[in-house]
Write a protein that holds these residues in place. Structure first.
Motif, PDB file in Angstrom:
ATOM      1  N   VAL A  56      38.484  33.871  -5.232  1.00 34.15           N
ATOM      2  CA  VAL A  56      39.338  32.406  -4.285  1.00 34.15           C
ATOM      3  C   VAL A  56      38.244  31.946  -3.877  1.00 34.15           C
ATOM      4  O   VAL A  56      37.974  30.719  -3.055  1.00 34.15           O
ATOM      5  CB  VAL A  56      40.606  32.982  -4.085  1.00 34.15           C
ATOM      6  CG1 VAL A  56      40.770  31.089  -2.897  1.00 34.15           C
ATOM      7  CG2 VAL A  56      42.001  32.794  -4.541  1.00 34.15           C
ATOM      8  N   THR A  70      33.710  24.610  -5.012  1.00 34.40           N
ATOM      9  CA  THR A  70      33.994  23.080  -5.410  1.00 34.40           C
ATOM     10  C   THR A  70      33.363  22.481  -3.828  1.00 34.40           C
ATOM     11  O   THR A  70      32.967  21.621  -4.086  1.00 34.40           O
ATOM     12  CB  THR A  70      35.943  23.260  -4.792  1.00 34.40           C
ATOM     13  OG1 THR A  70      36.482  23.804  -5.793  1.00 34.40           O
ATOM     14  CG2 THR A  70      36.243  22.081  -4.562  1.00 34.40           C
ATOM     15  N   SER A 110      35.239  29.999  -5.995  1.00 34.26           N
ATOM     16  CA  SER A 110      36.178  29.311  -6.487  1.00 34.26           C
ATOM     17  C   SER A 110      36.033  27.457  -5.145  1.00 34.26           C
ATOM     18  O   SER A 110      35.554  26.819  -5.465  1.00 34.26           O
ATOM     19  CB  SER A 110      37.266  28.810  -6.498  1.00 34.26           C
ATOM     20  OG  SER A 110      36.959  29.532  -7.806  1.00 34.26           O
ATOM     21  N   LEU A 111      36.350  28.235  -4.456  1.00 32.94           N
ATOM     22  CA  LEU A 111      36.569  26.576  -2.713  1.00 32.94           C
ATOM     23  C   LEU A 111      34.884  26.908  -2.648  1.00 32.94           C
ATOM     24  O   LEU A 111      33.924  25.594  -2.268  1.00 32.94           O
ATOM     25  CB  LEU A 111      37.521  27.759  -1.321  1.00 32.94           C
ATOM     26  CG  LEU A 111      36.836  27.285   0.002  1.00 32.94           C
ATOM     27  CD1 LEU A 111      37.504  26.070  -0.870  1.00 32.94           C
ATOM     28  CD2 LEU A 111      37.299  28.060   1.159  1.00 32.94           C
ATOM     29  N   MET A 167      39.920  26.282  -8.712  1.00 30.27           N
ATOM     30  CA  MET A 167      40.323  26.806  -7.562  1.00 30.27           C
ATOM     31  C   MET A 167      41.999  26.956  -6.813  1.00 30.27           C
ATOM     32  O   MET A 167      42.632  27.884  -6.550  1.00 30.27           O
ATOM     33  CB  MET A 167      39.297  25.992  -6.341  1.00 30.27           C
ATOM     34  CG  MET A 167      40.037  26.348  -4.734  1.00 30.27           C
ATOM     35  SD  MET A 167      39.206  25.378  -3.379  1.00 30.27           S
ATOM     36  CE  MET A 167      40.365  23.964  -3.781  1.00 30.27           C
TER      37      MET A 167
END
Length: 270
Positions: A64, A71, A67-68, A203
Motif C-alpha cells: 500500500v 500515485t 502504491s501511495l 492503491m
C-alpha cells in the motif's frame, strides 16, 4: 502461523530481512512503472516458508505505501484526468472488497490457473491500444461533435475496472497491466495518463483489500514482513515514479510487454 524472521539466528535471519526489504523495493518500483510487482515480493515470501495466505495478506498490506508514493509521483497526470479517476475509483474500491473476501472462500488455484491468460490479454490490449485509439479518433472526426463520452462506454469501463478490482483484491498479480490494457482500448488517454490512473486504482484496491484482511483474518498478518515490504515499496514507488514519467509511450509499452512476458513464463514454470 507464519515463518517469522529470527534475527538471533545469525546471518541467515539478516539475509532474510534484507531479501524481503529488497523484494518490497523491487515490487514497489515495478508496480508504479508497469504493475506486476506482486510477482517479485510474493514468491520471495513463499521461498522463506510463509504460508500462501499469510504471504498474500502481508504482501498486500506492505505494498500500500508503494502504491501511495507512486500515485503522488503521478499527481500531475491524475489532475489532468480527475474526471476519469472519479468515475473509476468507486469501481476499483467495490471490486477490491469483493476480491479480498473471496480469498478466504475460494482456493488460490481458482485465479492462479487463469493468471497467465489474463496477463497475455493485458499485454495485447496495451499493444493494440494505440491502433484502437487512432481508429476511434478518425471515426469521431467524421461525425458531428458529440456531447461527451457515450453512456454505454462509461458503463463498460466501470464494469471492467470493477472486475479487475475483484481480481486485484483476490490475487493481484499484474493487475496494473490489465488496467492499463483495458483503459487503452476504452479511452483516448495517453499511456502515461493511464499509468497515473492505474496507480491510483491499484492503491485503492490494495488499501481496501488490506482493511478487509485485517477485519476478516488479522491472525494471517505478519507485521514484521508488512513493515519491511512497506518501507521497501514506498522507496521503490518514489524511484518508479521518477523513472516511469520520463519514459516515452512506446518505451513504456515495451517495458509492460517485456515484464508481462517474463511474468507469464515464471507463472507457467512454477
Amino acid at each position: 502461523m507464519s515463518a517469522t524472521i529470527d534475527l538471533t539466528s545469525g546471518l541467515s535471519g539478516w539475509l532474510e530481512l534484507s531479501a524481503i526489504l529488497a523484494a518490497g523495493f523491487g515490487a514497489g518500483m515495478i508496480n508504479v512503472v508497469v504493475g506486476s510487482g506482486t510477482l517479485i515480493s510474493f514468491p520471495v515470501l513463499l521461498l522463506f516458508g510463509y504460508p500462501p495466505v499469510v504471504a498474500n495478506v502481508s504482501n498486500t498490506l506492505g505494498l500500500v505505501p508503494g502504491s501511495l508514493s507512486g500515485t503522488i509521483g503521478y499527481r500531475r497526470e491524475l489532475r489532468a484526468n480527475r474526471h476519469l479517476a472519479r468515475l473509476l475509483l468507486p469501481a476499483s474500491t467495490a471490486g477490491g472488497i469483493g476480491g479480498a473476501a473471496l480469498l478466504f472462500v475460494l482456493p488460490s488455484e481458482a485465479f492462479e490457473l487463469i493468471v497467465p491468460a489474463l496477463i497475455t490479454l493485458g499485454i495485447a490490449m496495451v499493444l493494440l491500444g494505440p491502433l484502437v485509439q487512432r481508429s476511434a479518433a478518425r471515426r469521431a472526426a467524421d461525425r458531428p461533435a458529440s456531447t461527451g463520452t457515450p453512456v454505454w462506454m462509461n458503463i463498460v469501463t466501470f464494469a471492467g475496472v470493477f472486475l479487475l478490482g475483484v481480481y486485484g483484491g483476490y490475487f493481484g498479480a499484474a493487475q496494473g497491466i490489465l488496467i492499463v490494457g483495458l483503459l487503452s482500448l476504452l479511452t483516448v488517454e495517453t499511456v502515461q495518463s493511464l499509468n497515473g490512473i492505474k496507480n491510483l486504482l491499484v492503491m485503492a484496491v490494495n488499501l481496501i483489500a488490506a482493511v478487509t484482511f485485517l477485519i476478516i483474518a488479522p491472525a494471517s498478518v505478519d507485521w514484521l514482513v508488512v513493515a519491511l515490504i512497506a518501507v521497501g515499496s514506498a522507496l521503490g514507488g518514489i524511484v518508479g515514479a521518477r523513472v516511469g514519467r520520463r519514459l516515452s509511450p512506446s518505451a513504456l509499452r515495451g517495458i509492460i510487454a517485456s515484464i508481462g512476458t517474463v511474468a507469464i513464463v515464471y507463472l507457467l514454470a512454477t
